[in-house]
Design a protein around this motif. Sequence first.
Motif: not given
Length: 342
Positions: A57-67, A96-97, A151-160
Amino acid sequence: MGDHSHGSPSTSGTVATAGQSDVEKFQDPGLPPHRPRRADKDPRAEKRAERQVAILFVISIIGTVLFFVGYFGIRLDDTIATLRFQNFTLGMGTAFAMLGIGVGIVHWAKTLMPDHEIVEERHEVRTEEDRRDAEQIIGQVLDESGISRRPLIRNTLIGAGVLAILPAIGIFRDLSKDLNPEVLRHTMWDAGVRLTRDPSGTPIKASDVTIGSAFHVIPEGLNEAEHKLEEKAKAVVLLMRLNPDELNVSPGREDWNYNGIVAYSKICTHVGCPVALYEQHTHHLLCPCHQSTFDLTQECKVIFGPAAHALPQLPISVDDEGYLVATSDFHEPVGPSYWERG
């Protein structure tokens, strides 16, 4: 003759007959035995799987930032290298997102969510009971997914998930500044502008264009234009020559071609892909994106595919030196069809 009574089809039991009414039923094999996964038995494996899902999920967040870095941070300078770098950044960021969210959810389901097979009997639907059952099912799903206690999975999923939709919002919002259809009504073509080869910019003489040939054409001076890419996206043209007897010319367009040489916009009227395939035997132009087909003998009328409008024709003639020139701009907007074009 020997005794065949023990091996005949009617007595051996190998062939079913109309008199045999007792048919054995298949036994219900039941559910297969459940095989515990490593994360079901080892708490360390469970935490490791949880971290892996969160990393995806963090990789997805990084992909969105890269976009966003590619979309807003890279400024085009009319060079192909910069354009390719921006396209690479946008593509990798989007990949990646989307990939991070997709693979993360699949990995979560396969390693952490319950995988017991169950069988439920269908029951009569009753309004109140159905509502209560639905609430119970939703609560059970939330409980089994573990989203409330992880919560780790929940929060990263929401962020992604939140970030993943922002590129689309940014793109469509950015389009609103330049979405005026009038932009597509005018190009660099004008009376006296020479037709030149793409990308060299070499002028084309009428004698250079033989029957069956096709040229990718840009207006003279395009390579020196301030906004080269934007102007080329509107002005690029296909130039071909047919036997003049094969052309079906509409009233008012008699002087739009020169001895069978015709020029049409290269931009497909469906979604704007480049029409780049010319079949000289049938005189058909084909868009490779969605197979829209245009008949050159009928002023590029659509004969197949999703395009809803013929390709705009560029009126042409020759100058005193024999070079092909435009006699005006397109008489209609180029590019995809839209309701304002009329």
